[in-house]
Design a protein around this motif. Sequence first.
Motif, PDB file in Angstrom:
ATOM      1  N   LYS A  31      -0.465  12.463   7.252  1.00 23.40           N
ATOM      2  CA  LYS A  31       0.755  11.791   7.710  1.00 23.40           C
ATOM      3  C   LYS A  31       0.573  10.278   7.728  1.00 23.40           C
ATOM      4  O   LYS A  31       1.458   9.538   7.303  1.00 23.40           O
ATOM      5  N   THR A  32      -0.568   9.807   8.197  1.00 28.31           N
ATOM      6  CA  THR A  32      -0.794   8.360   8.253  1.00 28.31           C
ATOM      7  C   THR A  32      -0.873   7.770   6.852  1.00 28.31           C
ATOM      8  O   THR A  32      -0.379   6.666   6.621  1.00 28.31           O
ATOM      9  N   GLU A  33      -1.466   8.504   5.917  1.00 25.57           N
ATOM     10  CA  GLU A  33      -1.523   8.015   4.536  1.00 25.57           C
ATOM     11  C   GLU A  33      -0.125   7.961   3.929  1.00 25.57           C
ATOM     12  O   GLU A  33       0.215   7.018   3.212  1.00 25.57           O
ATOM     13  N   ARG A  34       0.695   8.980   4.199  1.00 23.58           N
ATOM     14  CA  ARG A  34       2.064   8.995   3.692  1.00 23.58           C
ATOM     15  C   ARG A  34       2.861   7.837   4.277  1.00 23.58           C
ATOM     16  O   ARG A  34       3.595   7.142   3.563  1.00 23.58           O
ATOM     17  N   LEU A  35       2.725   7.618   5.580  1.00 23.28           N
ATOM     18  CA  LEU A  35       3.456   6.526   6.227  1.00 23.28           C
ATOM     19  C   LEU A  35       3.026   5.171   5.669  1.00 23.28           C
ATOM     20  O   LEU A  35       3.859   4.282   5.460  1.00 23.28           O
TER      21      LEU A  35
END
Length: 74
Positions: free
Chosen positions: A11-15
Amino acid sequence: MAFCSCFGPSKTERLEAERVQSQEARHRAAEAAQKRKEKFEKSAAGKAAIKQMAAMKQSNVSNKGDPVLKWQMG
């Protein structure tokens, strides 16, 4: 239900990727707007608009809040 990061980016990479893409899109949009502004300023209509705005600023006539068009009954 949590997914393992092996199925895709976390999720953090996507964000972070979305933030970077958004920042790049804003940068491209700002560059395009600047080019349009410069093109307009060089055009005949742009030059006329600039002269008109300058004339309005130098004009001593001000309506001091009075409406430009006044309605009459009867």
